[in-house]
Scaffold this active site. Structure first.
Site, PDB file in Angstrom:
ATOM      1  N   HIS A 200     -44.097  66.561  63.477  1.00  0.00           N
ATOM      2  CA  HIS A 200     -44.339  67.015  61.820  1.00  0.00           C
ATOM      3  C   HIS A 200     -44.193  65.800  61.136  1.00  0.00           C
ATOM      4  O   HIS A 200     -44.547  65.766  60.101  1.00  0.00           O
ATOM      5  CB  HIS A 200     -43.462  68.005  61.492  1.00  0.00           C
ATOM      6  CG  HIS A 200     -44.033  69.430  62.335  1.00  0.00           C
ATOM      7  ND1 HIS A 200     -43.868  70.052  63.234  1.00  0.00           N
ATOM      8  CD2 HIS A 200     -44.605  70.538  61.388  1.00  0.00           C
ATOM      9  CE1 HIS A 200     -44.287  71.203  63.414  1.00  0.00           C
ATOM     10  NE2 HIS A 200     -44.812  71.426  62.380  1.00  0.00           N
TER      11      HIS A 200
ATOM     12  N   GLU B 203     -45.417  72.137  57.309  1.00  0.00           N
ATOM     13  CA  GLU B 203     -46.087  73.270  57.517  1.00  0.00           C
ATOM     14  C   GLU B 203     -46.941  73.460  56.256  1.00  0.00           C
ATOM     15  O   GLU B 203     -47.930  74.522  56.210  1.00  0.00           O
ATOM     16  CB  GLU B 203     -45.279  74.282  57.961  1.00  0.00           C
ATOM     17  CG  GLU B 203     -44.782  74.274  59.419  1.00  0.00           C
ATOM     18  CD  GLU B 203     -46.068  74.459  60.445  1.00  0.00           C
ATOM     19  OE1 GLU B 203     -46.761  75.390  60.367  1.00  0.00           O
ATOM     20  OE2 GLU B 203     -46.072  73.594  61.543  1.00  0.00           O
TER      21      GLU B 203
ATOM     22  N   ASP C 178     -48.466  72.993  70.036  1.00  0.00           N
ATOM     23  CA  ASP C 178     -47.373  72.557  69.103  1.00  0.00           C
ATOM     24  C   ASP C 178     -46.841  73.769  68.380  1.00  0.00           C
ATOM     25  O   ASP C 178     -47.420  74.889  68.614  1.00  0.00           O
ATOM     26  CB  ASP C 178     -47.842  71.446  68.014  1.00  0.00           C
ATOM     27  CG  ASP C 178     -46.759  71.090  67.054  1.00  0.00           C
ATOM     28  OD1 ASP C 178     -45.479  70.642  67.546  1.00  0.00           O
ATOM     29  OD2 ASP C 178     -46.726  71.213  65.860  1.00  0.00           O
ATOM     30  N   SER C 179     -45.730  73.722  67.859  1.00  0.00           N
ATOM     31  CA  SER C 179     -44.989  74.931  67.258  1.00  0.00           C
ATOM     32  C   SER C 179     -45.859  75.234  66.192  1.00  0.00           C
ATOM     33  O   SER C 179     -45.984  76.334  65.507  1.00  0.00           O
ATOM     34  CB  SER C 179     -43.633  74.432  66.577  1.00  0.00           C
ATOM     35  OG  SER C 179     -43.502  73.537  65.923  1.00  0.00           O
TER      36      SER C 179
ATOM     37  N   GLY D   9     -37.364  73.892  66.296  1.00  0.00           N
ATOM     38  CA  GLY D   9     -36.129  72.980  66.150  1.00  0.00           C
ATOM     39  C   GLY D   9     -34.934  74.056  66.405  1.00  0.00           C
ATOM     40  O   GLY D   9     -33.979  73.523  67.166  1.00  0.00           O
TER      41      GLY D   9
ATOM     42  N   CYS E 231     -45.320  68.124  70.685  1.00  0.00           N
ATOM     43  CA  CYS E 231     -44.035  68.697  69.935  1.00  0.00           C
ATOM     44  C   CYS E 231     -42.802  68.224  70.679  1.00  0.00           C
ATOM     45  O   CYS E 231     -42.813  68.272  71.957  1.00  0.00           O
ATOM     46  CB  CYS E 231     -44.311  70.077  70.055  1.00  0.00           C
ATOM     47  SG  CYS E 231     -42.807  71.275  69.381  1.00  0.00           S
ATOM     48  N   ASN E 232     -41.913  67.620  70.050  1.00  0.00           N
ATOM     49  CA  ASN E 232     -40.788  66.816  70.575  1.00  0.00           C
ATOM     50  C   ASN E 232     -39.643  68.011  70.779  1.00  0.00           C
ATOM     51  O   ASN E 232     -39.327  67.826  72.192  1.00  0.00           O
ATOM     52  CB  ASN E 232     -40.154  65.867  69.520  1.00  0.00           C
ATOM     53  CG  ASN E 232     -40.849  64.422  69.533  1.00  0.00           C
ATOM     54  OD1 ASN E 232     -41.863  64.630  68.568  1.00  0.00           O
ATOM     55  ND2 ASN E 232     -40.525  63.666  70.091  1.00  0.00           N
TER      56      ASN E 232
ATOM     57  N   CYS F 292     -40.296  63.804  65.631  1.00  0.00           N
ATOM     58  CA  CYS F 292     -40.797  65.141  65.576  1.00  0.00           C
ATOM     59  C   CYS F 292     -42.224  64.725  64.986  1.00  0.00           C
ATOM     60  O   CYS F 292     -42.530  64.243  64.258  1.00  0.00           O
ATOM     61  CB  CYS F 292     -40.070  66.007  64.664  1.00  0.00           C
ATOM     62  SG  CYS F 292     -40.837  67.654  64.226  1.00  0.00           S
TER      63      CYS F 292
END
Length: 278
Positions: free
Chosen positions: A187, A153, A11-12, A44, A74-75, A185
């Site tokens: 997150h 985050e 993932d980011s 994004g 992660c989308n 997403c």
């Protein structure tokens, strides 16, 4: 592939932890190597080409660790690079993310669904394909909420600032009649309670994390790659950012007790390659 090898999850940043926690619940015997590319978060606002480079680089790193399956949790990464990494690495099973438009469309009573994601997800052909296949005749209202990535985050999911951001993003969708809000997403599930509180009881929040974990289980079964039931799964968490900050946010999102005991390690980008931090 060897069933004793780990599953790779990328993932980011911390968003993929929403998928990871479902994988741990459903697949408790599996070892997992999690990569948070916090040196480059958020994905994004970045171009598709940039995100694709990151995902290819992380995929190469995971394959060098002999993982048996990769989850692009992660989308934005899936939208930009899922087809690319599947083409580049055809021998590797790769599970990606797509907005859960299908179950939302099936469950909607108003004919209006809202999709919450980042701009990179909306720009990808994967999103257009999902809407075209599963939301025919539905009114699909989309909303980019990039600030939610930064809130997650930071582990800031229910503060006044978080509530204000959620209200700004979802109020137009609820006013348009949406009775299903799709979290597009990884997150965003960390703000799920805040989103539900703002949206009200008449709106269903659609989180695909559990469905993705089930798909991982199906892929393991299809390739006879499940760990035996007497094996206790272990997770290695890595970040290309500052590992101390990652561990603190891990505590805010999944609990201090889990975070304190977590195996957190550093990885670093050098010349476009991801490797263990020295």
């Amino acid at each position: 592939m060897n069933r004793q090898n780990a599953i790779g999850v990328l993932d980011s940043g911390v968003g993929g932890l929403s998928v990871l926690r479902e994988m741990i619940a459903q697949l408790p015997h599996e070892d997992i190597l999690y990569v948070a590319d916090q040196a480059n978060v958020p994905y994004g606002p970045r171009t598709i080409e940039q995100v694709r480079e990151f995902v290819v680089g992380i995929t190469r790193f995971l394959m060098a660790q002999d993982v048996k399956l990769i989850v692009v949790a992660c989308n934005a990464a899936s939208a930009a690079a899922l087809y690319t990494v599947r083409d580049l690495f055809p021998a590797m099973s790769i599970v990606g993310m797509e907005p859960a438009v299908k179950p939302a469309a099936e469950q909607s009573q108003t004919g209006v669904i809202g999709v919450l994601a980042t701009q990179a997800t909306f720009q990808g052909e994967l999103y257009a394909s999902v809407v075209g296949r599963f939301a025919h005749g539905m009114q699909v209202e989309k909303r980019a909420c990039p600030e939610w990535v930064l809130l997650a985050e930071a582990g800031d999911t229910n503060s006044p600032a978080a509530y204000d951001s959620v209200r700004r993003c979802i109020t137009p969708l609820v006013e348009a009649g949406a009775d299903q809000l799709v979290l597009g997403c990884t997150h965003f599930p960390f703000l799920k309670a805040t989103i539900q509180d703002v949206a009200g009881p008449g709106v269903t929040i659609v989180d695909p994390s559990a469905a993705v974990a089930r798909q991982v289980g199906r892929v393991l079964d299809d390739h006879d790659l499940r760990q035996p039931d007497d094996h206790t799964g272990h997770v290695i968490y890595t970040s290309s950012g500052e590992t101390g900050a990652f561990q603190r946010v891990l505590g805010a999102l999944v609990g201090a007790q889990i975070a304190d005991a977590a195996d957190v390690r550093g990885v670093r980008w050098e010349n476009g390659q991801l490797d263990w931090a020295k």
